[in-house]
Scaffold this motif. Sequence first.
Motif, mmCIF file in Angstrom:
data_model
loop_
_atom_site.group_PDB
_atom_site.id
_atom_site.type_symbol
_atom_site.label_atom_id
_atom_site.label_comp_id
_atom_site.label_asym_id
_atom_site.label_seq_id
_atom_site.Cartn_x
_atom_site.Cartn_y
_atom_site.Cartn_z
ATOM 1 N N GLN A 46 3.393 -1.420 1.899
ATOM 2 C CA GLN A 46 4.668 -1.201 1.223
ATOM 3 C C GLN A 46 5.050 -2.399 0.373
ATOM 4 O OE1 GLN A 46 7.506 -0.301 4.274
ATOM 5 N NE2 GLN A 46 6.514 1.614 4.831
ATOM 6 N N THR A 47 4.859 -3.580 0.901
ATOM 7 C CA THR A 47 5.177 -4.806 0.178
ATOM 8 C C THR A 47 4.278 -4.966 -1.038
ATOM 9 O OG1 THR A 47 5.869 -5.860 2.235
ATOM 10 C CG2 THR A 47 5.357 -7.309 0.396
ATOM 11 N N ALA A 48 3.012 -4.691 -0.881
ATOM 12 C CA ALA A 48 2.053 -4.854 -1.975
ATOM 13 C C ALA A 48 2.307 -3.865 -3.098
ATOM 14 C CB ALA A 48 0.626 -4.697 -1.452
ATOM 15 N N ARG A 49 2.862 -2.709 -2.777
ATOM 16 C CA ARG A 49 3.118 -1.681 -3.790
ATOM 17 C C ARG A 49 4.476 -1.851 -4.472
ATOM 18 N NH1 ARG A 49 -0.904 2.168 -2.975
ATOM 19 N NH2 ARG A 49 -1.740 2.177 -0.885
ATOM 20 N N ALA A 50 5.279 -2.803 -4.056
ATOM 21 C CA ALA A 50 6.594 -3.022 -4.664
ATOM 22 C C ALA A 50 6.424 -3.322 -6.147
ATOM 23 C CB ALA A 50 7.300 -4.183 -3.963
ATOM 24 N N PRO A 51 7.404 -2.913 -6.974
ATOM 25 C CA PRO A 51 7.293 -3.121 -8.427
ATOM 26 C C PRO A 51 7.037 -4.573 -8.819
ATOM 27 C CG PRO A 51 9.196 -1.759 -7.908
ATOM 28 C CD PRO A 51 8.623 -2.239 -6.603
ATOM 29 N N ASP A 52 7.615 -5.499 -8.082
ATOM 30 C CA ASP A 52 7.399 -6.913 -8.399
ATOM 31 C C ASP A 52 6.353 -7.553 -7.493
ATOM 32 O OD1 ASP A 52 8.847 -6.850 -6.069
ATOM 33 O OD2 ASP A 52 10.154 -8.517 -6.611
ATOM 34 N N GLY A 53 5.599 -6.726 -6.797
ATOM 35 C CA GLY A 53 4.589 -7.230 -5.862
ATOM 36 C C GLY A 53 3.510 -8.027 -6.567
ATOM 37 N N ARG A 54 3.228 -9.185 -6.034
ATOM 38 C CA ARG A 54 2.207 -10.052 -6.622
ATOM 39 C C ARG A 54 1.140 -10.418 -5.605
ATOM 40 N NH1 ARG A 54 6.404 -14.180 -9.217
ATOM 41 N NH2 ARG A 54 7.212 -13.909 -7.137
ATOM 42 N N LEU A 55 1.032 -9.631 -4.576
ATOM 43 C CA LEU A 55 0.049 -9.899 -3.539
ATOM 44 C C LEU A 55 -1.349 -9.673 -4.090
ATOM 45 C CD1 LEU A 55 -0.324 -10.629 -0.542
ATOM 46 C CD2 LEU A 55 -0.274 -8.181 -0.048
ATOM 47 N N GLU A 56 -2.165 -10.699 -4.028
ATOM 48 C CA GLU A 56 -3.532 -10.631 -4.544
ATOM 49 C C GLU A 56 -4.569 -10.665 -3.441
ATOM 50 O OE1 GLU A 56 -4.232 -13.621 -7.520
ATOM 51 O OE2 GLU A 56 -2.192 -13.424 -8.267
ATOM 52 N N THR B 225 -11.508 -10.651 12.976
ATOM 53 C CA THR B 225 -10.458 -9.972 12.213
ATOM 54 C C THR B 225 -11.020 -8.965 11.212
ATOM 55 O OG1 THR B 225 -10.400 -11.893 10.735
ATOM 56 C CG2 THR B 225 -8.728 -11.790 12.468
ATOM 57 N N THR B 226 -12.303 -8.649 11.323
ATOM 58 C CA THR B 226 -12.939 -7.734 10.378
ATOM 59 C C THR B 226 -12.327 -6.335 10.431
ATOM 60 O OG1 THR B 226 -14.992 -8.965 10.556
ATOM 61 C CG2 THR B 226 -15.143 -6.789 9.598
ATOM 62 N N ALA B 227 -12.048 -5.812 11.606
ATOM 63 C CA ALA B 227 -11.478 -4.462 11.705
ATOM 64 C C ALA B 227 -10.125 -4.401 10.996
ATOM 65 C CB ALA B 227 -11.336 -4.040 13.162
ATOM 66 N N LEU B 228 -9.306 -5.407 11.198
ATOM 67 C CA LEU B 228 -8.014 -5.460 10.520
ATOM 68 C C LEU B 228 -8.208 -5.611 9.014
ATOM 69 C CD1 LEU B 228 -4.951 -5.548 10.504
ATOM 70 C CD2 LEU B 228 -5.090 -7.992 11.108
ATOM 71 N N GLY B 229 -9.154 -6.465 8.623
ATOM 72 C CA GLY B 229 -9.450 -6.644 7.203
ATOM 73 C C GLY B 229 -9.900 -5.345 6.550
ATOM 74 N N CYS B 230 -10.746 -4.589 7.229
ATOM 75 C CA CYS B 230 -11.214 -3.302 6.697
ATOM 76 C C CYS B 230 -10.073 -2.299 6.587
ATOM 77 C CB CYS B 230 -12.342 -2.758 7.564
ATOM 78 S SG CYS B 230 -13.890 -3.668 7.374
ATOM 79 N N ALA B 231 -9.163 -2.304 7.569
ATOM 80 C CA ALA B 231 -8.006 -1.404 7.514
ATOM 81 C C ALA B 231 -7.117 -1.756 6.321
ATOM 82 C CB ALA B 231 -7.218 -1.475 8.817
ATOM 83 N N ILE B 232 -6.947 -3.026 6.064
ATOM 84 C CA ILE B 232 -6.160 -3.463 4.908
ATOM 85 C C ILE B 232 -6.833 -3.006 3.620
ATOM 86 C CG2 ILE B 232 -5.389 -5.488 3.600
ATOM 87 C CD1 ILE B 232 -4.959 -6.850 6.388
ATOM 88 N N GLU C 62 -8.866 -0.538 3.208
ATOM 89 C CA GLU C 62 -8.810 0.923 3.105
ATOM 90 C C GLU C 62 -7.467 1.363 2.513
ATOM 91 O OE1 GLU C 62 -8.894 4.617 6.181
ATOM 92 O OE2 GLU C 62 -10.422 3.056 6.449
ATOM 93 N N ALA C 63 -6.398 0.695 2.935
ATOM 94 C CA ALA C 63 -5.063 1.036 2.439
ATOM 95 C C ALA C 63 -4.779 0.456 1.061
ATOM 96 C CB ALA C 63 -4.007 0.544 3.424
ATOM 97 N N MET C 64 -5.376 -0.690 0.762
ATOM 98 C CA MET C 64 -5.105 -1.396 -0.498
ATOM 99 C C MET C 64 -6.405 -1.941 -1.083
ATOM 100 S SD MET C 64 -1.813 -3.345 1.052
ATOM 101 C CE MET C 64 -2.562 -3.339 2.678
ATOM 102 N N PRO C 65 -7.232 -1.086 -1.661
ATOM 103 C CA PRO C 65 -8.560 -1.512 -2.118
ATOM 104 C C PRO C 65 -8.571 -2.542 -3.241
ATOM 105 C CG PRO C 65 -8.118 0.759 -2.760
ATOM 106 C CD PRO C 65 -6.999 0.329 -1.874
#
Length: 88
Positions: free
Chosen positions: A6-16, A25-32, A34-37
């Motif tokens: 949700q934060t990454a999709r915000a209009p002013d989102g600058r998450l890179e 932490t690979t499973a968490l990284g893969c989930a991220i 998957e949601a935000m390629p």
Amino acid sequence: VSLLSQTARAPDGRLEAVFLNGCLTTALGCAILEAMPWLKVICWNSITEDQAARAFAVGFVDSIGANLNANELRARHKASIDEAFVSG
């Protein structure tokens, strides 16, 4: 992952990128991913010694911050995430 998405999709989102500096932490990284390629995710696929994780984090963050100007919130000529990864 949902809140991050949700934060990454915000209009002013600058998450890179997301930096998961913890063991296995690979499973968490893969989930991220998957949601935000479009993001770059840095994570560990193994048990990691604290000293190694700390050394990598210092190199990574130093590289990102090397081009920051004290008067700017974002760097005009910032180092890329890939360059910072190599520096870590």
